[in-house]
Motif scaffolding. Structure first.
Motif, PDB file in Angstrom:
ATOM      1  N   ARG A 130       0.833  -1.203   0.000  1.00  0.00           N
ATOM      2  CA  ARG A 130       0.000   0.000   0.000  1.00  0.00           C
ATOM      3  C   ARG A 130       0.870   1.257   0.000  1.00  0.00           C
ATOM      4  O   ARG A 130       0.590   2.212  -0.724  1.00  0.00           O
ATOM      5  CB  ARG A 130      -0.933   0.004   1.211  1.00  0.00           C
ATOM      6  CG  ARG A 130      -1.849   1.220   1.219  1.00  0.00           C
ATOM      7  CD  ARG A 130      -2.860   1.172   2.335  1.00  0.00           C
ATOM      8  NE  ARG A 130      -2.171   1.067   3.617  1.00  0.00           N
ATOM      9  CZ  ARG A 130      -2.703   0.601   4.712  1.00  0.00           C
ATOM     10  NH1 ARG A 130      -3.943   0.159   4.711  1.00  0.00           N
ATOM     11  NH2 ARG A 130      -2.030   0.559   5.830  1.00  0.00           N
ATOM     12  N   GLN A 131       1.938   1.260   0.800  1.00  0.00           N
ATOM     13  CA  GLN A 131       2.790   2.434   0.844  1.00  0.00           C
ATOM     14  C   GLN A 131       3.509   2.653  -0.481  1.00  0.00           C
ATOM     15  O   GLN A 131       3.670   3.787  -0.919  1.00  0.00           O
ATOM     16  CB  GLN A 131       3.765   2.330   2.019  1.00  0.00           C
ATOM     17  CG  GLN A 131       3.025   2.527   3.334  1.00  0.00           C
ATOM     18  CD  GLN A 131       3.900   2.398   4.544  1.00  0.00           C
ATOM     19  OE1 GLN A 131       4.669   1.458   4.666  1.00  0.00           O
ATOM     20  NE2 GLN A 131       3.768   3.332   5.457  1.00  0.00           N
ATOM     21  N   LYS A 132       3.909   1.581  -1.152  1.00  0.00           N
ATOM     22  CA  LYS A 132       4.541   1.713  -2.465  1.00  0.00           C
ATOM     23  C   LYS A 132       3.544   2.270  -3.467  1.00  0.00           C
ATOM     24  O   LYS A 132       3.854   3.172  -4.242  1.00  0.00           O
ATOM     25  CB  LYS A 132       5.067   0.354  -2.938  1.00  0.00           C
ATOM     26  CG  LYS A 132       5.741   0.406  -4.289  1.00  0.00           C
ATOM     27  CD  LYS A 132       6.245  -0.961  -4.708  1.00  0.00           C
ATOM     28  CE  LYS A 132       6.865  -0.909  -6.086  1.00  0.00           C
ATOM     29  NZ  LYS A 132       7.261  -2.226  -6.554  1.00  0.00           N
ATOM     30  N   ARG A 133       2.322   1.750  -3.434  1.00  0.00           N
ATOM     31  CA  ARG A 133       1.284   2.219  -4.351  1.00  0.00           C
ATOM     32  C   ARG A 133       0.971   3.698  -4.105  1.00  0.00           C
ATOM     33  O   ARG A 133       0.848   4.477  -5.052  1.00  0.00           O
ATOM     34  CB  ARG A 133       0.026   1.363  -4.188  1.00  0.00           C
ATOM     35  CG  ARG A 133      -1.053   1.641  -5.200  1.00  0.00           C
ATOM     36  CD  ARG A 133      -2.211   0.641  -5.124  1.00  0.00           C
ATOM     37  NE  ARG A 133      -2.798   0.539  -3.799  1.00  0.00           N
ATOM     38  CZ  ARG A 133      -2.668  -0.495  -2.976  1.00  0.00           C
ATOM     39  NH1 ARG A 133      -1.970  -1.558  -3.331  1.00  0.00           N
ATOM     40  NH2 ARG A 133      -3.235  -0.508  -1.782  1.00  0.00           N
ATOM     41  N   LYS A 134       0.879   4.110  -2.843  1.00  0.00           N
ATOM     42  CA  LYS A 134       0.612   5.511  -2.528  1.00  0.00           C
ATOM     43  C   LYS A 134       1.738   6.403  -3.042  1.00  0.00           C
ATOM     44  O   LYS A 134       1.486   7.486  -3.577  1.00  0.00           O
ATOM     45  CB  LYS A 134       0.418   5.693  -1.032  1.00  0.00           C
ATOM     46  CG  LYS A 134      -0.921   5.210  -0.535  1.00  0.00           C
ATOM     47  CD  LYS A 134      -1.038   5.272   0.962  1.00  0.00           C
ATOM     48  CE  LYS A 134      -1.171   6.684   1.443  1.00  0.00           C
ATOM     49  NZ  LYS A 134      -1.417   6.762   2.897  1.00  0.00           N
ATOM     50  N   ALA A 135       2.982   5.959  -2.882  1.00  0.00           N
ATOM     51  CA  ALA A 135       4.125   6.739  -3.365  1.00  0.00           C
ATOM     52  C   ALA A 135       4.090   6.857  -4.883  1.00  0.00           C
ATOM     53  O   ALA A 135       4.356   7.924  -5.440  1.00  0.00           O
ATOM     54  CB  ALA A 135       5.435   6.093  -2.909  1.00  0.00           C
ATOM     55  N   GLU A 136       3.731   5.762  -5.564  1.00  0.00           N
ATOM     56  CA  GLU A 136       3.637   5.796  -7.026  1.00  0.00           C
ATOM     57  C   GLU A 136       2.518   6.727  -7.477  1.00  0.00           C
ATOM     58  O   GLU A 136       2.671   7.474  -8.451  1.00  0.00           O
ATOM     59  CB  GLU A 136       3.414   4.383  -7.570  1.00  0.00           C
ATOM     60  CG  GLU A 136       4.630   3.488  -7.437  1.00  0.00           C
ATOM     61  CD  GLU A 136       4.343   2.027  -7.726  1.00  0.00           C
ATOM     62  OE1 GLU A 136       3.148   1.647  -7.833  1.00  0.00           O
ATOM     63  OE2 GLU A 136       5.312   1.256  -7.843  1.00  0.00           O
TER      64      GLU A 136
END
Length: 107
Positions: free
Chosen positions: A81-87
């Motif tokens: 989720r954190q990777k997706r939010k950063a992307e």
């Protein structure tokens, strides 16, 4: 669990124990977050910027993988989720730049 049971062992009245346990559950999200932050801080102390235990050794302390220990120490609770939010944020930033809006202050 023993620590929690100990909090209520001297309370004979089941209704009072029920009220106290309900109050504990009502505050549980805050308690959970605080315990998570404390664990992260201790993990940071153990790791000591690479000068202490390795992530693998920290993971061994609580029977998790090296990767999970690294996430704990860095405060990453949901890597996907954190990777997706950063992307997603990067895509929004790129779109603002493409439109000539710079840092987004004129949105």
């Amino acid at each position: 669990m023993e620590a929690l049971k100990g909090l209520f062992k001297d309370t004979e009245d089941p209704a009072e124990r029920f009220r106290r346990l309900s109050a504990l559950l009502d505050g549980w999200p805050d308690v959970h977050s605080a315990v998570r932050r404390l664990r992260q801080q201790v993990g940071e102390q153990l790791y000591n910027d690479g000068n202490g235990l390795t992530y693998g050794a920290i993971g061994d302390l609580i029977s998790v993988t090296e990767s999970r220990a690294r996430h704990i120490v860095k405060g990453i609770t949901n890597p996907s989720r954190q990777k997706r939010k950063a992307e997603e944020e990067e895509a929004r930033r790129a779109e603002r730049e493409r439109r000539g809006m710079g840092d987004g202050s004129a949105e």
